[in-house]
Write a protein that holds these residues in place. Sequence first.
Motif, PDB file in Angstrom:
ATOM      1  N   ARG A  24       0.819  -1.216   0.000  1.00 48.83           N
ATOM      2  CA  ARG A  24       0.000   0.000   0.000  1.00 48.83           C
ATOM      3  C   ARG A  24       0.856   1.270   0.000  1.00 48.83           C
ATOM      4  O   ARG A  24       0.449   2.278  -0.569  1.00 48.83           O
ATOM      5  N   GLY A  25       2.025   1.229   0.605  1.00 49.44           N
ATOM      6  CA  GLY A  25       2.873   2.412   0.636  1.00 49.44           C
ATOM      7  C   GLY A  25       3.901   2.451  -0.484  1.00 49.44           C
ATOM      8  O   GLY A  25       4.908   3.146  -0.383  1.00 49.44           O
ATOM      9  N   ALA A  26       3.651   1.723  -1.567  1.00 53.22           N
ATOM     10  CA  ALA A  26       4.619   1.617  -2.659  1.00 53.22           C
ATOM     11  C   ALA A  26       4.915   2.974  -3.291  1.00 53.22           C
ATOM     12  O   ALA A  26       4.052   3.852  -3.366  1.00 53.22           O
ATOM     13  N   SER A  27       6.164   3.125  -3.737  1.00 53.07           N
ATOM     14  CA  SER A  27       6.567   4.350  -4.423  1.00 53.07           C
ATOM     15  C   SER A  27       5.984   4.361  -5.835  1.00 53.07           C
ATOM     16  O   SER A  27       5.570   3.310  -6.350  1.00 53.07           O
ATOM     17  N   PRO A  28       5.942   5.527  -6.491  1.00 49.39           N
ATOM     18  CA  PRO A  28       5.467   5.574  -7.887  1.00 49.39           C
ATOM     19  C   PRO A  28       6.245   4.618  -8.802  1.00 49.39           C
ATOM     20  O   PRO A  28       5.662   4.009  -9.700  1.00 49.39           O
ATOM     21  N   GLN A  29       7.543   4.474  -8.541  1.00 51.51           N
ATOM     22  CA  GLN A  29       8.351   3.564  -9.355  1.00 51.51           C
ATOM     23  C   GLN A  29       7.939   2.109  -9.133  1.00 51.51           C
ATOM     24  O   GLN A  29       7.874   1.313 -10.080  1.00 51.51           O
TER      25      GLN A  29
END
Length: 258
Positions: A24-29
């Motif tokens: 859920r807290g993944a970066s845009p990359q």
Amino acid sequence: MALPQQCEAAFGTADLYGVLGVRRGASPQEIRRGYHRASLRLHPDRVPPEKKEEATRRFQILGKVYAVLSDEKQRVVYDETGMVDEDAEALQDGRDWLQYWQLLFKVTVKDIEDFHKSYKNSAEELADVKAAYLNFKGDMDRIMESVMCADYTDEPRIREMIEQAIDSGELPSFKAFVKESKQKMMSRRKRAEKEAKEAKKTLDDLGLGGENDLQALIKSRSRDREKQMDNFFAQLEAKYGNSTKKGGKKSSAKKRKA
């Protein structure tokens, strides 16, 4: 139908992050990478004609998921409410998601082939196999469907990865895996063989089935892997042909070493 409900129907989860296989807290990359990986697995060009309509529908839903999670404002709304702005321009049905995907990643057939080669036997594949094992509680039908680039000839290799992880204590010993029946394994193999034949026929019908050095090499390797698969089932027959009562006590990886 709202996008989360479309995801539930198509992928078995209403969680947009779960569809892309990211936290859920993944970066845009990480979100972009998750979309790339999922789209390679679900691309409509990888299925026979009779499955193309369903594959295209799932691919479109996947594109919508990425459109939401890659847009900062839409992602904040989804994170806070669990809802999606269905009126957003990016989610309208008129968008050509295949064209969008091609423009976004500029992917060629060679790119996909190179990705397959680098992915197999990599640390990334191992992590995906472990995650699939945990997500599906050891159900090999679903594990084999979810692991990228895998076909039925990869099953002995993937099973060994899991068995070694169980032996080392990295993974729990799920009954669905350690006590899976030979009948279920054979049924899975027959389905996969049928799909492979249908895919080959599709290529032949499109005039894309001609021989060249690369195809000859792939076929040669495929025959070797099929032979390994046959040996794998022969080992199962020898071990479990008369009784399956002890199937869950010790992984086959350790037994082979004994």
